[in-house]
Design a protein around this motif. Structure first.
Motif, short mmCIF file in Angstrom:
data_model
loop_
_atom_site.label_atom_id
_atom_site.label_comp_id
_atom_site.label_asym_id
_atom_site.label_seq_id
_atom_site.Cartn_x
_atom_site.Cartn_y
_atom_site.Cartn_z
N ILE A 174 0.83 -1.20 0.00
CA ILE A 174 0.00 0.00 0.00
C ILE A 174 0.87 1.25 0.00
CG2 ILE A 174 -0.22 0.28 2.51
CD1 ILE A 174 -3.20 0.32 0.15
N GLY A 175 0.48 2.25 -0.79
CA GLY A 175 1.15 3.54 -0.76
C GLY A 175 0.58 4.40 0.35
N PHE A 176 1.36 5.37 0.81
CA PHE A 176 0.93 6.16 1.97
C PHE A 176 1.26 7.63 1.75
CE2 PHE A 176 1.22 8.01 6.18
CZ PHE A 176 0.19 7.40 6.88
N LEU A 177 0.26 8.49 1.98
CA LEU A 177 0.44 9.94 1.96
C LEU A 177 0.10 10.48 3.33
CD1 LEU A 177 -1.45 10.86 -1.36
CD2 LEU A 177 0.94 10.16 -1.11
N GLY A 178 0.99 11.28 3.91
CA GLY A 178 0.72 11.84 5.23
C GLY A 178 1.70 12.94 5.56
N THR A 179 1.66 13.40 6.80
CA THR A 179 2.60 14.43 7.23
C THR A 179 4.00 13.84 7.36
OG1 THR A 179 2.37 14.05 9.62
CG2 THR A 179 0.74 15.51 8.57
N LYS A 180 4.99 14.72 7.36
CA LYS A 180 6.37 14.25 7.48
C LYS A 180 6.62 13.61 8.85
CE LYS A 180 8.31 18.62 9.24
NZ LYS A 180 9.29 19.72 8.98
N PHE A 181 5.80 13.95 9.83
CA PHE A 181 6.02 13.46 11.19
C PHE A 181 5.77 11.97 11.33
CE2 PHE A 181 4.35 17.89 11.56
CZ PHE A 181 5.55 18.49 11.89
N ILE A 182 5.00 11.39 10.41
CA ILE A 182 4.74 9.95 10.48
C ILE A 182 5.20 9.20 9.24
CG2 ILE A 182 2.87 10.02 12.18
CD1 ILE A 182 0.88 9.96 9.83
N THR A 183 5.75 9.92 8.26
CA THR A 183 6.28 9.25 7.07
C THR A 183 7.80 9.14 7.12
OG1 THR A 183 6.11 11.37 5.90
CG2 THR A 183 4.37 9.77 5.51
N ILE A 186 4.26 17.15 0.12
CA ILE A 186 2.94 16.83 0.69
C ILE A 186 2.76 17.54 2.02
CG2 ILE A 186 1.52 14.97 1.65
CD1 ILE A 186 2.94 13.11 -0.45
N ASN A 187 3.79 17.53 2.84
CA ASN A 187 3.71 18.19 4.15
C ASN A 187 3.44 19.69 3.99
OD1 ASN A 187 4.31 17.53 7.14
ND2 ASN A 187 5.47 19.41 6.81
N SER A 188 4.08 20.30 3.00
CA SER A 188 3.87 21.73 2.74
C SER A 188 2.43 22.00 2.30
CB SER A 188 4.85 22.21 1.67
OG SER A 188 4.62 23.56 1.35
N VAL A 189 1.90 21.15 1.44
CA VAL A 189 0.51 21.31 0.99
C VAL A 189 -0.45 21.18 2.17
CG1 VAL A 189 -1.33 20.28 -0.40
CG2 VAL A 189 0.96 20.58 -1.38
N ILE A 190 -0.19 20.20 3.03
CA ILE A 190 -1.07 19.99 4.18
C ILE A 190 -1.11 21.22 5.08
CG2 ILE A 190 -1.33 18.70 6.35
CD1 ILE A 190 -0.22 16.23 4.80
N PHE A 191 0.07 21.73 5.46
CA PHE A 191 0.11 22.76 6.49
C PHE A 191 0.03 24.19 5.96
CE2 PHE A 191 2.03 19.14 8.81
CZ PHE A 191 1.09 19.07 9.82
N LYS A 192 0.41 24.40 4.71
CA LYS A 192 0.33 25.75 4.16
C LYS A 192 -0.96 26.00 3.39
CE LYS A 192 5.33 26.52 3.84
NZ LYS A 192 6.48 26.82 2.94
#
Length: 232
Positions: A120-129, A157-163
């Motif tokens: 499985i592929g995974f997308l998430g914050t840098k804190f858990i990837t 991805i982390n930048s997109v999530i938080f910004k």
């Protein structure tokens, strides 16, 4: 019906979705005017994010434990942490409680296993990837191999999530780039993609792709509703 304790605010936008999905699920099962029994502790996410950035997970554990205990005292029968990233401290928080935490990793793994998938592929914050937290638990406890994006894609991805997403900003450019990242994960052997951040479903939706998606927010919220109904 059991009372659900929601630890929310991380962010408030995804917490709204938890509230909506849980209540819709309950009403679809019971009909008429039924809705969920919920107590909510909403945390100021600025504090949590600041602590995540400097790696102060002990302090985060204490904050989440205090919030969860307050919900237990208010009559919650179980706790739902409305964030993938915060599940990094879920096991330690649960030790301070007399009620269980409905762990997002467990319900996600069940859905993946039901589809017979093992990669499985995974997308998430840098804190858990970056540290492989989710990947380790899925592999060691459920035999599911997690394929992570490369470090540049993790940071994007982390930048997109938080910004963007935490501020309700939806950009087609970001959407296209994340779909490209998903395609790369499929090329590496992923059989589906976990949307491992409760903000990502604002941007990435199943109707926009043929890739099988696992929306952890929807899966987790629906599982919470089912758990609440077990006592009906």
């Amino acid at each position: 019906m059991k009372t659900i304790g929601l630890v929310g605010g991380m962010t408030w936008k995804s917490t709204l979705e938890y509230y909506r999905i849980i209540n819709e699920h309950i009403n679809s099962k019971l009909g008429r005017f039924h809705s969920a029994r919920i107590v909510l502790h909403s945390i100021d996410f600025e504090l949590i994010y600041s602590l995540q950035e400097i790696g102060q997970w002990k302090e985060i554990t204490e904050i989440i434990a205090e919030a969860s205990l307050s919900l237990e005292y208010q009559g919650a029968d179980f706790i739902v942490l409305c964030s993938n990233t915060i599940h990094k401290v879920a096991d330690d928080v649960e030790k301070s409680l007399n009620i269980p935490i409905l762990n997002i990793i467990d319900v996600m793994a069940k859905k993946i296993s039901e589809r017979g998938l093992r990669n499985i592929g995974f997308l998430g914050t840098k804190f858990i990837t970056e540290d492989g937290f989710f990947g380790y638990k899925l592999k060691s406890e459920y035999g599911i191999k997690v394929i992570m994006p490369d470090i540049n894609d993790i940071n994007y991805i982390n930048s997109v999530i938080f910004k963007e997403l935490t501020n309700g900003i939806i950009r087609n450019e970001s959407k296209k780039k994340i779909f490209d990242i998903m395609d790369n994960l499929i090329e590496k052997g992923a059989e589906g993609i976990v949307l491992g951040c409760t903000e990502i479903p604002q941007l990435i939706k199943q109707k926009d792709t043929k890739i099988l998606l696992f929306n952890t927010l929807d899966i987790h919220a629906s599982a919470a509703a089912d758990m609440a109904l077990h006592s009906v």
